[in-house]
Write an enzyme that holds these catalytic residues in place. Structure first.
Site, PDB file in Angstrom:
ATOM      1  N   CYS A   1       0.835  -1.096   0.064  1.00  0.00           N
ATOM      2  CA  CYS A   1      -0.048  -0.016  -0.069  1.00  0.00           C
ATOM      3  C   CYS A   1       0.919   1.233  -0.034  1.00  0.00           C
ATOM      4  CB  CYS A   1      -0.939  -0.100   1.189  1.00  0.00           C
ATOM      5  SG  CYS A   1      -2.386   0.923   0.835  1.00  0.00           S
TER       6      CYS A   1
ATOM      7  N   HIS B   1      -3.378  -5.232   1.745  1.00  0.00           N
ATOM      8  CA  HIS B   1      -2.744  -5.384   3.094  1.00  0.00           C
ATOM      9  C   HIS B   1      -2.710  -6.995   3.436  1.00  0.00           C
ATOM     10  CE1 HIS B   1      -2.238  -1.262   4.477  1.00  0.00           C
ATOM     11  NE2 HIS B   1      -3.396  -0.981   3.606  1.00  0.00           N
TER      12      HIS B   1
ATOM     13  N   GLU C   1      -0.987  -8.346   5.433  1.00  0.00           N
ATOM     14  CA  GLU C   1      -0.659  -8.742   6.877  1.00  0.00           C
ATOM     15  C   GLU C   1      -1.985  -8.722   7.659  1.00  0.00           C
ATOM     16  OE1 GLU C   1      -0.432  -6.065   4.812  1.00  0.00           O
ATOM     17  OE2 GLU C   1      -0.584  -4.116   6.181  1.00  0.00           O
TER      18      GLU C   1
END
Ligand code: GLN
Length: 197
Positions: A82, A172, A174
């Site tokens: 990002c 994302h 994560e």
């Protein structure tokens, strides 16, 4: 053992740390020049999501900009998510200030507008298969240079790509509990270690 630095100036760095810990990888937070110098033996670097303008400014204020750029350009494997993707882009649509400019991609910030700024979808990631993707006011890659490989697209827009030792995602990984994109990055690192032998 693999040791990965996570730029920890701002944004979603703790989440990357958790994923890598779950994968049994050693991580270190890079907050200043001393951290960067102490951990000169890093195998890879993560540039997390957050606000690219803020992170870009902090990189300069903390004298981290040039040393990090030099090491990335010398081949340090790097994964930008990002805002991290925006930091790596060679150009930003609208002529906005570019940052590390290491990867041959042209990027539009906040490309999904206000309404669709944040959403979750599933899409195919080359070499992995279908994965969940969380977008939070993410960028899209509008054009790529000849050395760049497209890894994922959502509604025709490029949202993941790779160029040599550099990996970027607009979304994302994560935040999903699915560790496969991080594993993909770890494989890029093993590959680059082999090439150096
Ligand atoms: N909109 C942010 C930027 O332009 C990126 C958002 C994110 O990293 N989640 O830097």
């Amino acid at each position: 053992m693999t040791k990965i630095g996570i730029l920890a100036l701002q944004g979603a760095f703790a989440e990357h740390e958790q994923v890598l810990k779950a994968l049994d990888v050693e991580t270190v937070q890079i907050r200043n020049q001393q951290d960067w110098e102490t951990h000169a033996d890093l195998d890879g670097l993560i540039l997390p999501g957050g606000e690219s303008t803020v992170m870009g400014k902090l990189l300069h204020d903390l004298d981290l900009f040039e040393p990090i750029k030099t090491k990335i350009n010398a081949g340090l494997p790097v994964f930008g998510t990002c805002a991290g993707l925006i930091l790596l882009a060679k150009t930003i649509v609208g002529g906005q200030t570019k940052h590390l400019a290491s990867m041959d991609i042209n990027v539009a910030r906040n490309a999904y507008g206000r309404q669709l700024g944040s959403f979750v979808t599933n899409a195919d990631f080359k070499g992995i298969g279908e994965i969940p993707m969380v977008f939070i006011r993410g960028p899209i890659i509008e054009t790529i240079g000849p050395e760049v490989e497209i890894l994922a697209q959502v509604n025709g827009a490029i949202v993941a790509a790779k160029e040599k030792h550099m990996l970027v995602t607009s979304f994302h990984p994560e935040l999903t509990g699915d560790t496969r994109v991080h594993t993909y990055f770890l494989e890029m690192i093993s590959q680059s270690k082999k090439e150096k032998l």
